[in-house]
Design a protein around this motif. Structure first.
Motif, mmCIF file in Angstrom:
data_model
loop_
_atom_site.group_PDB
_atom_site.id
_atom_site.type_symbol
_atom_site.label_atom_id
_atom_site.label_comp_id
_atom_site.label_asym_id
_atom_site.label_seq_id
_atom_site.Cartn_x
_atom_site.Cartn_y
_atom_site.Cartn_z
ATOM 1 N N SER A 202 0.819 -1.215 0.000
ATOM 2 C CA SER A 202 0.000 0.000 0.000
ATOM 3 C C SER A 202 0.852 1.264 0.000
ATOM 4 O O SER A 202 0.444 2.304 -0.501
ATOM 5 N N THR A 203 2.071 1.163 0.539
ATOM 6 C CA THR A 203 2.947 2.335 0.622
ATOM 7 C C THR A 203 3.688 2.606 -0.675
ATOM 8 O O THR A 203 3.846 3.754 -1.082
ATOM 9 N N LEU A 204 4.136 1.541 -1.337
ATOM 10 C CA LEU A 204 5.040 1.716 -2.467
ATOM 11 C C LEU A 204 4.430 1.410 -3.829
ATOM 12 O O LEU A 204 4.942 1.892 -4.839
ATOM 13 N N LEU A 205 3.360 0.618 -3.883
ATOM 14 C CA LEU A 205 2.852 0.165 -5.173
ATOM 15 C C LEU A 205 1.433 0.616 -5.492
ATOM 16 O O LEU A 205 1.151 1.050 -6.605
ATOM 17 N N ASP A 206 0.538 0.502 -4.533
ATOM 18 C CA ASP A 206 -0.883 0.677 -4.810
ATOM 19 C C ASP A 206 -1.312 2.144 -4.787
ATOM 20 O O ASP A 206 -0.686 2.983 -4.134
ATOM 21 N N ASP A 207 -2.415 2.423 -5.486
ATOM 22 C CA ASP A 207 -3.078 3.713 -5.315
ATOM 23 C C ASP A 207 -3.656 3.752 -3.903
ATOM 24 O O ASP A 207 -4.252 2.775 -3.432
ATOM 25 N N PRO A 208 -3.510 4.861 -3.199
ATOM 26 C CA PRO A 208 -4.003 4.921 -1.821
ATOM 27 C C PRO A 208 -5.525 4.856 -1.761
ATOM 28 O O PRO A 208 -6.220 5.403 -2.623
ATOM 29 N N GLU A 209 -6.034 4.187 -0.734
ATOM 30 C CA GLU A 209 -7.476 4.051 -0.548
ATOM 31 C C GLU A 209 -7.872 4.600 0.819
ATOM 32 O O GLU A 209 -7.196 4.345 1.816
ATOM 33 N N PRO A 210 -8.970 5.340 0.877
ATOM 34 C CA PRO A 210 -9.420 5.854 2.172
ATOM 35 C C PRO A 210 -10.118 4.776 2.990
ATOM 36 O O PRO A 210 -10.633 3.790 2.442
ATOM 37 N N VAL A 211 -10.123 4.925 4.284
ATOM 38 C CA VAL A 211 -10.983 4.116 5.129
ATOM 39 C C VAL A 211 -12.419 4.448 4.744
ATOM 40 O O VAL A 211 -12.800 5.630 4.746
ATOM 41 N N PRO A 212 -13.235 3.462 4.378
ATOM 42 C CA PRO A 212 -14.592 3.758 3.884
ATOM 43 C C PRO A 212 -15.391 4.611 4.861
ATOM 44 O O PRO A 212 -15.449 4.336 6.060
ATOM 45 N N GLY A 213 -15.973 5.665 4.319
ATOM 46 C CA GLY A 213 -16.813 6.551 5.110
ATOM 47 C C GLY A 213 -16.096 7.727 5.727
ATOM 48 O O GLY A 213 -16.734 8.711 6.125
ATOM 49 N N MET A 214 -14.757 7.683 5.801
ATOM 50 C CA MET A 214 -14.038 8.767 6.466
ATOM 51 C C MET A 214 -14.008 10.063 5.662
ATOM 52 O O MET A 214 -14.122 11.153 6.254
ATOM 53 N N PRO A 215 -13.853 10.045 4.324
ATOM 54 C CA PRO A 215 -13.935 11.328 3.602
ATOM 55 C C PRO A 215 -15.268 12.028 3.825
ATOM 56 O O PRO A 215 -15.316 13.255 4.008
ATOM 57 N N GLU A 216 -16.353 11.262 3.836
ATOM 58 C CA GLU A 216 -17.671 11.851 4.055
ATOM 59 C C GLU A 216 -17.800 12.369 5.488
ATOM 60 O O GLU A 216 -18.386 13.440 5.720
ATOM 61 N N LEU A 217 -17.264 11.611 6.453
ATOM 62 C CA LEU A 217 -17.321 12.067 7.843
ATOM 63 C C LEU A 217 -16.548 13.364 8.022
ATOM 64 O O LEU A 217 -17.044 14.308 8.663
ATOM 65 N N TYR A 218 -15.348 13.447 7.458
ATOM 66 C CA TYR A 218 -14.545 14.661 7.617
ATOM 67 C C TYR A 218 -15.180 15.848 6.886
ATOM 68 O O TYR A 218 -15.093 16.991 7.356
ATOM 69 N N ALA A 219 -15.823 15.576 5.759
ATOM 70 C CA ALA A 219 -16.545 16.656 5.067
ATOM 71 C C ALA A 219 -17.685 17.157 5.933
ATOM 72 O O ALA A 219 -17.962 18.371 5.986
ATOM 73 N N SER A 220 -18.347 16.242 6.634
ATOM 74 C CA SER A 220 -19.416 16.632 7.542
ATOM 75 C C SER A 220 -18.880 17.447 8.713
ATOM 76 O O SER A 220 -19.473 18.459 9.113
ATOM 77 N N LEU A 221 -17.739 17.034 9.266
ATOM 78 C CA LEU A 221 -17.133 17.793 10.369
ATOM 79 C C LEU A 221 -16.714 19.188 9.916
ATOM 80 O O LEU A 221 -16.787 20.151 10.695
ATOM 81 N N ALA A 222 -16.264 19.298 8.676
ATOM 82 C CA ALA A 222 -15.872 20.613 8.158
ATOM 83 C C ALA A 222 -17.039 21.587 8.199
ATOM 84 O O ALA A 222 -16.849 22.791 8.390
ATOM 85 N N LYS A 223 -18.255 21.064 8.043
ATOM 86 C CA LYS A 223 -19.446 21.921 8.104
ATOM 87 C C LYS A 223 -19.921 22.109 9.536
ATOM 88 O O LYS A 223 -20.170 23.238 9.983
ATOM 89 N N SER A 224 -20.074 21.009 10.268
ATOM 90 C CA SER A 224 -20.665 21.098 11.607
ATOM 91 C C SER A 224 -19.772 21.841 12.594
ATOM 92 O O SER A 224 -20.266 22.444 13.559
ATOM 93 N N LEU A 225 -18.441 21.803 12.381
ATOM 94 C CA LEU A 225 -17.515 22.519 13.258
ATOM 95 C C LEU A 225 -17.143 23.891 12.703
ATOM 96 O O LEU A 225 -16.209 24.528 13.197
ATOM 97 N N ASN A 226 -17.861 24.312 11.655
ATOM 98 C CA ASN A 226 -17.718 25.673 11.103
ATOM 99 C C ASN A 226 -16.300 25.934 10.615
ATOM 100 O O ASN A 226 -15.603 26.823 11.086
ATOM 101 N N ASP A 227 -15.885 25.114 9.635
ATOM 102 C CA ASP A 227 -14.587 25.281 8.976
ATOM 103 C C ASP A 227 -13.426 25.179 9.960
ATOM 104 O O ASP A 227 -12.632 26.118 10.121
ATOM 105 N N PRO A 228 -13.282 24.030 10.613
ATOM 106 C CA PRO A 228 -12.195 23.871 11.588
ATOM 107 C C PRO A 228 -10.836 23.769 10.907
ATOM 108 O O PRO A 228 -10.746 23.489 9.710
#
Length: 378
Positions: A202-228
């Protein structure tokens, strides 16, 4: 998490928590020139407590020799991966891109000058360091008065004979409101740090993959915490910065922020594997949280990590060191195969009330967005 335990090189390194400015006599070769490469790291900016209206930036740069032959390093890594059962195949260019900074020759005594869009002052970083942090410089500098935007571009030029520019994003945030301190590996990015073969892949060969659901969670936090202010704190070596920075900027575009990585100096590159231990990562991460506290003492931070290494212990120590008004909540992802015992978490969060930390599973990730962190829930 730290990834340097899986890089197929032997690294003799010293981790540092702050890089002092080295005073030296200035010469004609001090300025960054056409024979140099510059890595400018995305950086946090914050209000100047001694000069209201002005902005400070905690800016880091690495200067190295421009022309490097990666052939021996790439060959050694390819051979080492084969011993793990991994064939580079058609991913040779990917491997070379991700390991090229491990072959970089850092240069000491270099002055780095950066202009920042929308700000009145030019930043000058005086003198990259010698050993053990060859080529690295980190300073807090004044940006003067800046515009109201959160993001601005820091640009380093070499000379009029060189068309190259080296850019980084400056993330400006007030000393109030909320922020998020986040680990990267196995918190927001699938790295499989408990499996040597999978981590190397995963470090040297593969395209990186997010933990499922975390991009959406962080996008939600960006709104609910008023642009933290998001700050990513990882025990991985700075040589992986371009790879990790591109991943955060693209996959977590709604929650971009500076990435703080360990400063590791490569001394030797035999064609062997060194699976280094994670000793010192907790100390390093706590020191980075202390740096963040120095910039934003009045912010409230949500700290997010996972159970594979020392994130619970790190956030528990930070809570007890800086108080519940700073680390208001800690979320720890429960990773299969890690020590997820109640005894481990009780010891890690000793002195922290149960309402101030949460151990979550992947199935819980969508529901985390419903927690009113801004309202004091955790």
């Amino acid at each position: 998490m730290q990834l340097h335990s899986l890089l197929p090189v032997v690294i003799f390194a010293l981790s540092v928590h702050a890089l002092p400015t080295r005073h030296h006599e200035r010469g004609i070769f001090d300025s960054v020139g056409t024979l140099d490469n510059v890595l400018v790291f995305d950086a946090p900016a914050f209000p100047d407590p001694a000069n209201p209206g002005n902005t400070l930036v905690n800016l880091q740069a690495f200067v190295s020799l421009r022309q490097i032959d990666l052939g021996p390093l790439t060959s050694g890594i390819s051979a080492a991966l084969k011993t793990l059962g991994l064939d580079v195949g058609n991913k040779l260019s990917t491997v070379e891109e991700r390991i090229k900074l491990f072959g970089a020759i850092g240069l000491s005594g270099k002055t780095v000058k950066a202009t920042v869009s929308g700000c009145s002052a030019q930043v000058q970083l005086n003198g990259t360091s010698g050993l053990p942090d060859l080529g690295m410089v980190l300073q807090t500098a004044s940006l003067g008065k800046c515009g109201s935007g959160k993001e601005s571009i820091a640009q380093v030029k070499t000379s009029g004979l060189d068309s190259r520019t080296f850019n980084a994003t400056i993330f400006n945030s007030p000393n109030s409101g909320f922020g998020v301190i986040s680990d990267i590996d196995d918190t927001v990015k699938i790295s499989n740090v408990l499996d040597k073969l999978a981590l190397a892949k995963s470090t040297l060969l593969d395209d990186p993959e997010p933990v499922p659901g975390m991009p959406e969670l962080y996008a939600s936090l960006a709104k609910s915490l008023n642009d933290p202010q998001f700050v990513y704190v990882s025990g991985s070596p700075f040589q992986l910065y371009p790879f990790l920075n591109n991943f955060i900027d693209t996959t977590y575009s709604a929650s971009k922020g500076p990435i703080l990585l360990q400063n590791l100096t490569l001394v030797d590159i035999p064609g062997l594997l060194d699976f280094a231990k994670s000793d010192g990562v907790q100390e390093y991460k706590v020191s980075m949280i202390e740096r963040i506290h120095g910039m934003y003492p009045n912010k409230k931070f949500l700290a997010v990590g996972d159970s594979t290494q020392k994130d619970p212990e790190t956030y528990g120590e930070a809570f007890n060191k800086f108080g519940a008004d700073f680390i208001t909540c800690s979320w720890i992802r429960r990773v299969e195969g890690a020590d997820n015992s109640d005894e481990r978490f009780a010891a890690a969060f000793k002195g922290v009330t149960a309402e101030k930390f949460r151990i979550y599973t992947d199935a819980d990730i969508p529901s985390l967005a419903n927690i009113n962190v801004a309202g004091g829930e955790c």
